[in-house]
Design an enzyme around this catalytic site. Sequence first.
Site, PDB file in Angstrom:
ATOM      1  N   LYS A 189      29.391  16.693  23.407  1.00 43.54           N
ATOM      2  CA  LYS A 189      28.749  15.428  23.068  1.00 43.54           C
ATOM      3  C   LYS A 189      29.790  14.401  22.670  1.00 43.54           C
ATOM      4  CE  LYS A 189      28.265  16.215  18.127  1.00 43.54           C
ATOM      5  NZ  LYS A 189      27.391  16.385  16.973  1.00 43.54           N
ATOM      6  N   ARG A 191      30.032  10.952  20.048  1.00 41.62           N
ATOM      7  CA  ARG A 191      29.345  10.234  18.970  1.00 41.62           C
ATOM      8  C   ARG A 191      29.901   8.809  18.902  1.00 41.62           C
ATOM      9  NH1 ARG A 191      26.723  12.367  14.567  1.00 41.62           N
ATOM     10  NH2 ARG A 191      27.699  14.408  14.860  1.00 41.62           N
ATOM     11  N   ASP A 215      24.552  25.587  13.059  1.00 40.80           N
ATOM     12  CA  ASP A 215      25.339  24.483  12.496  1.00 40.80           C
ATOM     13  C   ASP A 215      25.328  24.593  10.975  1.00 40.80           C
ATOM     14  OD1 ASP A 215      26.981  22.299  12.583  1.00 40.80           O
ATOM     15  OD2 ASP A 215      25.546  20.968  13.561  1.00 40.80           O
ATOM     16  N   ASP A 219      21.262  16.633   9.363  1.00 43.57           N
ATOM     17  CA  ASP A 219      21.109  15.393   8.603  1.00 43.57           C
ATOM     18  C   ASP A 219      19.985  14.565   9.211  1.00 43.57           C
ATOM     19  OD1 ASP A 219      21.351  13.097   7.105  1.00 43.57           O
ATOM     20  OD2 ASP A 219      23.468  12.777   7.507  1.00 43.57           O
ATOM     21  N   THR A 223      21.329  14.683  16.649  1.00 43.01           N
ATOM     22  CA  THR A 223      22.103  15.596  17.483  1.00 43.01           C
ATOM     23  C   THR A 223      21.279  16.818  17.847  1.00 43.01           C
ATOM     24  OG1 THR A 223      24.229  14.925  16.551  1.00 43.01           O
ATOM     25  CG2 THR A 223      24.130  17.107  17.520  1.00 43.01           C
TER      26      THR A 223
END
Length: 310
Positions: A189, A191, A215, A219, A223
Amino acid sequence: MIFTGTANTRLAVDVVNHLDMSLGKMTVGRYSDGEVMVEINENVRGKDVFVLQPTCAPTNDNLMEIMVMVDALRRASAGRITAAIPYFGYARQDRRPRSARVAISAKVVANMLQVAGVDRVLTMDLHADQIQGFFDIPVDNIYAGPILLGDIWRRNFSNLVVVSPDIGGVVRARALAKQLEADLAIIDKRRPRANVSEVMNIIGEVDGRTCIIMDDMVDTAGTLCKAAQALKDRGAGAVYAYCTHPVLSGGAIERIETSSLDELVVTDTIPLSEQAQACGKIRQLSCAALLGETILRISNAESVSSLFAD
């Protein structure tokens, strides 16, 4: 002796219940302007004291609470003070990008804890292991792996593949895949800015398989939800996420409820809001026994690492 602030009282109670003891007597209050006030209500002179307090939201209030609690204990002549911080706030600000004029806030917090009088730190699944080097005192960074792994084993998933949500999480995901004797996949990915991510590519075979995303925290869940959708688009049969710290800020709950995730499993290092508790896709596991056993071993000068031996 174990004391706690207001950040996660339920976890502290569960820890002392596991150890068959009682919480230390302490008053934590606020002045009319919001300042923290702490008073120790029993003798701690020469005692081995643990202060259990995650620095979750409201982060600054909970961080200041632990500083004032530690200072009060130090002035009351506690023999040794261990800050047990299951979720270590500010851990994501652990370095200074080459072209940015920003603070290394994780180091600032480390300095604050030491100046306040902490002799030792106990934490769980630090966002970046190198934060341990910000301290000049011992740091025990324990892992929620045994808790999460035990839940996966009990569910007896078939055709498993462990998925790292980014390149940085490969070591954690690889360790889990090894223990489960499962394959590994990686989500590549990019960001563009803080709390915004874009899933680019999936490295590995996920078609028709049960995917476990591992993970350290969830939050905003942006993602995670995009990763789940990308995996389903590639033919994954089911997608489960296992994350130690349920930060769950912003619109995280709504995203999870409407996402392709089958379930999100978290621990209780951070208490769940009422909205999160009501979400049918979120399930919470207790880390009280693991924290309690670690505290006992530290107090008795026994090995902590042996708790996590393969």
